[in-house]
Design an enzyme around this catalytic site. Structure first.
Site, short mmCIF file in Angstrom:
data_model
loop_
_atom_site.label_atom_id
_atom_site.label_comp_id
_atom_site.label_asym_id
_atom_site.label_seq_id
_atom_site.Cartn_x
_atom_site.Cartn_y
_atom_site.Cartn_z
N ASP A 20 -12.55 131.03 -11.02
CA ASP A 20 -12.69 129.85 -10.14
C ASP A 20 -14.06 129.18 -10.33
OD1 ASP A 20 -11.89 128.02 -8.27
OD2 ASP A 20 -12.18 129.34 -6.53
N ASN A 68 -1.57 125.01 -7.88
CA ASN A 68 -2.36 124.07 -8.69
C ASN A 68 -1.54 122.89 -9.21
OD1 ASN A 68 -4.44 126.70 -10.17
ND2 ASN A 68 -4.87 125.41 -8.39
C1 IPE Z 1 -7.25 130.04 -7.58
O1 IPE Z 1 -8.21 129.05 -7.57
C2 IPE Z 1 -6.31 129.85 -8.73
C3 IPE Z 1 -6.86 130.05 -10.06
C4 IPE Z 1 -8.06 130.49 -10.33
C5 IPE Z 1 -5.98 129.76 -11.15
P1 IPE Z 1 -8.04 127.76 -6.65
O2 IPE Z 1 -9.25 126.94 -6.85
O3 IPE Z 1 -6.74 127.12 -6.92
O4 IPE Z 1 -7.99 128.41 -5.20
P2 IPE Z 1 -8.36 127.80 -3.77
O5 IPE Z 1 -7.62 126.52 -3.66
O6 IPE Z 1 -9.85 127.58 -3.76
O7 IPE Z 1 -7.94 128.83 -2.79
C1 IPE Z 2 -10.55 127.21 -11.56
O1 IPE Z 2 -11.49 126.23 -11.29
C2 IPE Z 2 -9.49 126.76 -12.53
C3 IPE Z 2 -8.19 126.47 -11.90
C4 IPE Z 2 -7.87 126.72 -10.66
C5 IPE Z 2 -7.18 125.88 -12.74
P1 IPE Z 2 -11.23 125.07 -10.24
O2 IPE Z 2 -10.60 123.93 -10.96
O3 IPE Z 2 -10.50 125.56 -9.06
O4 IPE Z 2 -12.71 124.70 -9.85
P2 IPE Z 2 -13.28 124.37 -8.39
O5 IPE Z 2 -12.87 125.50 -7.50
O6 IPE Z 2 -12.68 123.07 -7.98
O7 IPE Z 2 -14.75 124.30 -8.59
MG MG Z 3 -11.09 126.42 -7.31
#
Ligand code: IPE
Ligand code: IPE
Ligand code: MG
Length: 250
Positions: A20, A68
């Protein structure tokens, strides 16, 4: 050596990572979010290599959640393109290092081109006995549990399984992770302290390590640090510290 009690846990057999913080990594640099995802691929390579070198048999990476799909369409499209690119370029490395690729998640919802390259890569690597690298794609823990329950209900309705025969092991054998050991260690980057629907069933007794490091900045030394923290934990599985062989409290 002072203690004759059970040693702290050795290296985990299965490490799972909630990768993340890509978007925030990019935003901090005034870049579009997708640049964070691009840099995230580098971290995937670094951590996979480190796990393989250490001889960790199972590494599971949460790359894209079912939730996502709700992100802006251009971001989703770029993520799918990056995934396709990653899978397309990784096969020689996976073969050279004896890595088996697996996937967990609601695969039919992925674009055809991604499904095709996934299935090619999985077949090409299925005989590999080195590390199993599992990608969570279109994955959500509750969705996985519901799919398993539905499959068992269908079998029960067809008379091929008796409801009383549904044990924890039977249930686990219907999950996407069938045949894999439960994760010993779950790492989440970016400072969020939540599970976000990841491996809900399998993480019943996992140890969690949360770090503020954003995923694109997560490399070998951060991975080793998380493993070190894991080795300092005392897993008790509901027993007393004494039963579980923990050193006596000071
Ligand atoms: C969790 O991250 C999913 C992945 C790392 C693929 P998110 O960024 O989607 O999770 P939330 O929304 O902060 O809980
Ligand atoms: C994790 O990074 C990757 C996916 C969930 C696909 P994020 O895209 O969630 O990055 P933040 O949490 O918005 O910084
Ligand atoms: Mg995230």
């Amino acid at each position: 050596m002072a203690s004759t009690g059970s040693a702290p846990p050795a290296l985990p057999r299965h490490v799972a990572v909630i990768m993340d913080g890509n978007g925030r990594w990019a935003a901090l640099r005034g870049l579009p979010r997708v640049e964070g995802h691009r840099m995230g691929v580098r971290a995937v390579r670094a951590v996979s290599e480190c796990a393989r070198e250490l001889g960790i048999p199972y590494l599971t990476l949460y790359a894209f959640s079912l939730e996502n799909w709700g992100r802006p369409e251009p971001e989703v499209r770029t993520l799918m393109a990056l995934l396709q690119e990653f899978l397309g370029s990784e096969l020689p490395d996976l073969l050279r290092h004896g890595i088996r690729l697996r996937v967990i998640g609601e695969i039919p919802s992925l674009p055809l081109a991604v499904r095709q390259i996934l299935s090619r890569t999985m077949s090409a690597t299925e005989g590999n006995a080195g590390m199993t690298l599992t990608l969570g794609l279109s994955y959500a823990g509750r969705n996985e549990i519901v799919r398993a329950a539905r499959a068992l209900a269908a079998d029960a309705a067809a008379g091929t399984i008796r409801p009383e025969a549904v044990t924890e092991d039977v249930f686990a054998s219907r999950l996407d992770t069938a045949g894999m050991p439960d994760p010993d260690l779950v790492i989440r980057t970016s400072g969020e302290i939540r599970v976000s629907n990841f491996l809900l069933w399998q993480s019943a007794y996992a140890e969690y390590v949360f770090t503020d490091v954003l995923w694109p900045d997560f490399g070998k030394s951060e991975f080793l640090q998380a493993l070190e923290e894991y080795t300092r934990r005392h897993r008790r599985y509901g027993l007393t510290g004494e039963q579980a062989g923990a050193p006596p409290a000071k």
